[in-house]
Each structure stands twice: as structure tokens, then as C-alpha cells.
Design a protein around this motif. Structure first.
Motif, PDB file in Angstrom:
ATOM      1  N   THR A 117       0.826  -1.197   0.000  1.00 24.73           N
ATOM      2  CA  THR A 117       0.000   0.000   0.000  1.00 24.73           C
ATOM      3  C   THR A 117       0.864   1.252   0.000  1.00 24.73           C
ATOM      4  O   THR A 117       2.093   1.195   0.075  1.00 24.73           O
ATOM      5  N   GLY A 118       0.199   2.400  -0.100  1.00 23.27           N
ATOM      6  CA  GLY A 118       0.883   3.691  -0.211  1.00 23.27           C
ATOM      7  C   GLY A 118       0.132   4.573  -1.188  1.00 23.27           C
ATOM      8  O   GLY A 118      -0.728   4.102  -1.948  1.00 23.27           O
ATOM      9  N   LYS A 153       4.888   1.758  -5.460  1.00 24.15           N
ATOM     10  CA  LYS A 153       4.350   0.412  -5.207  1.00 24.15           C
ATOM     11  C   LYS A 153       4.590  -0.525  -6.385  1.00 24.15           C
ATOM     12  O   LYS A 153       5.037  -1.667  -6.208  1.00 24.15           O
ATOM     13  N   VAL A 175       7.836  -0.368   6.372  1.00 23.76           N
ATOM     14  CA  VAL A 175       7.674   0.884   5.635  1.00 23.76           C
ATOM     15  C   VAL A 175       8.968   1.146   4.878  1.00 23.76           C
ATOM     16  O   VAL A 175      10.055   1.118   5.468  1.00 23.76           O
ATOM     17  N   THR A 186       4.295  -0.835   3.230  1.00 21.68           N
ATOM     18  CA  THR A 186       3.872   0.493   2.783  1.00 21.68           C
ATOM     19  C   THR A 186       5.044   1.214   2.131  1.00 21.68           C
ATOM     20  O   THR A 186       6.142   1.272   2.701  1.00 21.68           O
ATOM     21  N   GLY A 241      -3.894   3.784  -1.786  1.00 18.04           N
ATOM     22  CA  GLY A 241      -3.604   4.415  -0.508  1.00 18.04           C
ATOM     23  C   GLY A 241      -4.676   5.352  -0.006  1.00 18.04           C
ATOM     24  O   GLY A 241      -4.672   5.708   1.183  1.00 18.04           O
ATOM     25  N   SER A 259       0.843  -1.480   9.164  1.00 15.03           N
ATOM     26  CA  SER A 259       2.009  -1.859   8.369  1.00 15.03           C
ATOM     27  C   SER A 259       3.030  -2.625   9.198  1.00 15.03           C
ATOM     28  O   SER A 259       3.212  -2.350  10.379  1.00 15.03           O
ATOM     29  N   PRO A 285      -7.673   1.216   4.842  1.00 15.18           N
ATOM     30  CA  PRO A 285      -7.054  -0.117   4.855  1.00 15.18           C
ATOM     31  C   PRO A 285      -7.917  -1.185   5.510  1.00 15.18           C
ATOM     32  O   PRO A 285      -7.718  -2.377   5.263  1.00 15.18           O
ATOM     33  N   ILE A 303      -2.864   3.940   7.582  1.00 15.05           N
ATOM     34  CA  ILE A 303      -2.087   2.953   6.823  1.00 15.05           C
ATOM     35  C   ILE A 303      -0.923   2.426   7.661  1.00 15.05           C
ATOM     36  O   ILE A 303      -0.677   1.223   7.735  1.00 15.05           O
TER      37      ILE A 303
END
Length: 318
Positions: free
Chosen positions: A12-13, A19, A147, A117, A94, A144, A98, A140
């Protein structure tokens, strides 16, 4: 994977955070070209698209998802019946909550295996300065496990970024990548208080910084004595002889303020009242505790006395 056999990799992001490039590197690594089929759920389309050759080598079918509301039980059931995947990659939008995917009604054999992420370091400062965006990224980051800050530059305060993420999710792992793809080792933060001696005085304004640093740096604080002003939290669920001294900390935005503190042991819990303010002097030891789900700081009170409340009950981690 105790209760499921089909891993779901959630990436995600925000849009253009890297991504797709990250997933392409995963697909091209050869780790997933073992002959097992899988699916790649693409929840947004940016400028980059994964190399079709890499997708073919990993036997991945691409399914576009236009809305978070499409992630229904029937949707996942249909995927399982049609593709019989042995692994699932989700490139998640993102801007979607989530919780849609974390709590999605997937088949019983599926389960979220890892949440990664991606963050464009060049835009993270702007995100932190925008209340709405900071709240979204906070949601988010809470779920996670890793990251990855990419496109890092020398002029960016990466230690500041690390503190903000740690304040939201103390257990998350972080990787910082330079614009050329090289990994950056940040080293330790230098706190604004003196940690060279056996005793450490922590001012009100610095409590949030100390809280995050103490979680992250056992070597720096184990065996030291700390002194700070704190609010007392007492709860029947705490082990006998323990309370939690702490502060309200703004971890993400004004709407995301939480009480942050560590377990503290004393023989005088009966003298403490929930919600009162104290000046506390305590020794710091790192111990494995079920309350921490691992090793964390445990305070052993040397002395405390009733104190007045600070001007501002809320502190930040910056």
C-alpha cells in the motif's frame, strides 16, 4: 500462517509512491517463479505498470479493482473458484481505508501475510503538514509491518520521518532508500536531553521524543535512571504493584491523541490516584512482558511526589 495456507501480500501507499516498481522487483527476483499460480489485484493504475514478462514468469493473472466496495465475499469467492491461486499480491489504493482489505471477507484459506507500505520521502513532509493526509497515512501505518521510504535525499530530515512513524506504530520496520536505490543507515537519533550520565532529566516538552526513543534504543536507556512529570494511569487489569505513568501524545494528528507510557512497578500503588500528576524518578530495565508482546522498558520507581499539572497536557514526538 497458522490458520491459512494462501498468503496475501498487501502493498500500500499513495499514488506514485513506488508500489508498482517495488512489486516488479519482487516479481523479477525469481522468488515466485516456482510454477505456482497466483493473482495480482491492482487497485489503482499509476504511470508505471509491471512488466508482462515478469507477471508471466510468476504465473500471475492481473485483476483490476475499481472501488473498495468491490472487495466483497462474492468477489473473493469468484477469484478462488476461477484461478485457484496459491498466492495473492494486492497493490492497494492508498486513499482507501485499509480496513476494507484487512477485514475483507476472504476465503478461509487466505490470510494477510505481510503489509508493506511505500512512501515517497520527497512528499512525506508535505503529508505530515496536511491534517487530512496525515490522518490517512496514519491509518495505513498502524497496520504496516514494513515501511520503505524511497527517493530519499540529503536535504530531508529522515530521523524526523522515523520518529513520526514510530510514534504511530512502535513495532514497524523501516528501510530508507536513496534516489539511486542504495540503502541509507540513519544511525541513532541525538535526543535534546543529556543521556551521557546515569540519570536523565526529561522536560515536559521532550516526553514524546523520549517515549519513542526508549522503545527503539534499549542500549541507550537500560540501567539508567529517568526523571519526568507524568499522569498516573491505574487499571485493574495491570499486574499487582504496577501502574503506568505517561502523557497524552499526539501521534498523528489532533484527532489521534493517545496516552503513552510504560509499566512502572512500585510497592506504593495504594498512594497513587488515577489521573493525578506526579514527579517520578525511576530505574529503567528492559524485560520481556506479555503486555508488550515482547521486550520493552519497565520502570522501577525510586521515588514519586504529587505534582501540578503542566500547562499543556498533550505533547508531540517532534
Amino acid at each position: 500462517m497458522d490458520e491459512y495456507t494462501i498468503p496475501v501480500y498487501l502493498i500500500t501507499g499513495f499514488l506514485e509512491s513506488g508500489k508498482t516498481s517495488f512489486l516488479e522487483e519482487v516479481f523479477e527476483s525469481g522468488e515466485f517463479s516456482d510454477g505456482d499460480a497466483g493473482i495480482y489485484l491492482r487497485c489503482e493504475q499509476g504511470e508505471e505498470e509491471a512488466d508482462p514478462k515478469a507477471l508471466k514468469a510468476c504465473k500471475l493473472d492481473v485483476i483490476d479493482v475499481d472501488s473498495a466496495e468491490d472487495l466483497t465475499e462474492d468477489f473473493f469467492k469468484g477469484l478462488e473458484e476461477k484461478y485457484h491461486p496459491q498466492r495473492i499480491f494486492v497493490e492497494y489504493n492508498g486513499m482507501w481505508d485499509p480496513d476494507y482489505i484487512i477485514n475483507a471477507p476472504m476465503p478461509k484459506s487466505w490470510g494477510i501475510y505481510q503489509v508493506v507500505t511505500l512512501i515517497d520521502a520527497g512528499t512525506f513532509g508535505m503529508i505530515l503538514g496536511n491534517g487530512d493526509m496525515k490522518s490517512i497515512i496514519g491509518n495505513i501505518l498502524k497496520c504496516s509491518e514494513m515501511v520503505i521510504f524511497n527517493r530519499c535525499r540529503e536535504d530531508l530530515d529522515l530521523a524526523y520521518f522515523r520518529r513520526n512513524v514510530k510514534a504511530i506504530n512502535t513495532s514497524v520496520q523501516m528501510i530508507f532508500e536513496h534516489e539511486d536505490g542504495q540503502i541509507i543507515e540513519l544511525g541513532k537519533d541525538v535526543p535534546p536531553f543529556d543521556v551521557s550520565g546515569p540519570e536523565i532529566d526529561i522536560d515536559d516538552i521532550d516526553y514524546g521524543l523520549w517515549y519513542v526513543d526508549a522503545i527503539d534504543d534499549q542500549e541507550r536507556y537500560d540501567g539508567k535512571t529517568v526523571h519526568f512529570r507524568a499522569k498516573v494511569m491505574k487499571n485493574r487489569r495491570f499486574p499487582k504493584g504496577f501502574f503506568v505513568p505517561g502523557r497524552n501524545v499526539m501521534t498523528c494528528c489532533a484527532a489521534d491523541i493517545r496516552f503513552c507510557g510504560f509499566l512502572c512497578k512500585t510497592a506504593d500503588t495504594g498512594k497513587l490516584q488515577h489521573g493525578q500528576w506526579i514527579d517520578l524518578t525511576a530505574d529503567v530495565r528492559y524485560e520481556r512482558r506479555k503486555e508488550y508482546n515482547g521486550i520493552g522498558p519497565v520502570l522501577y520507581a525510586r521515588d514519586f511526589k504529587v505534582s501540578s499539572a503542566p500547562v499543556d497536557d498533550v505533547v508531540s514526538i517532534n
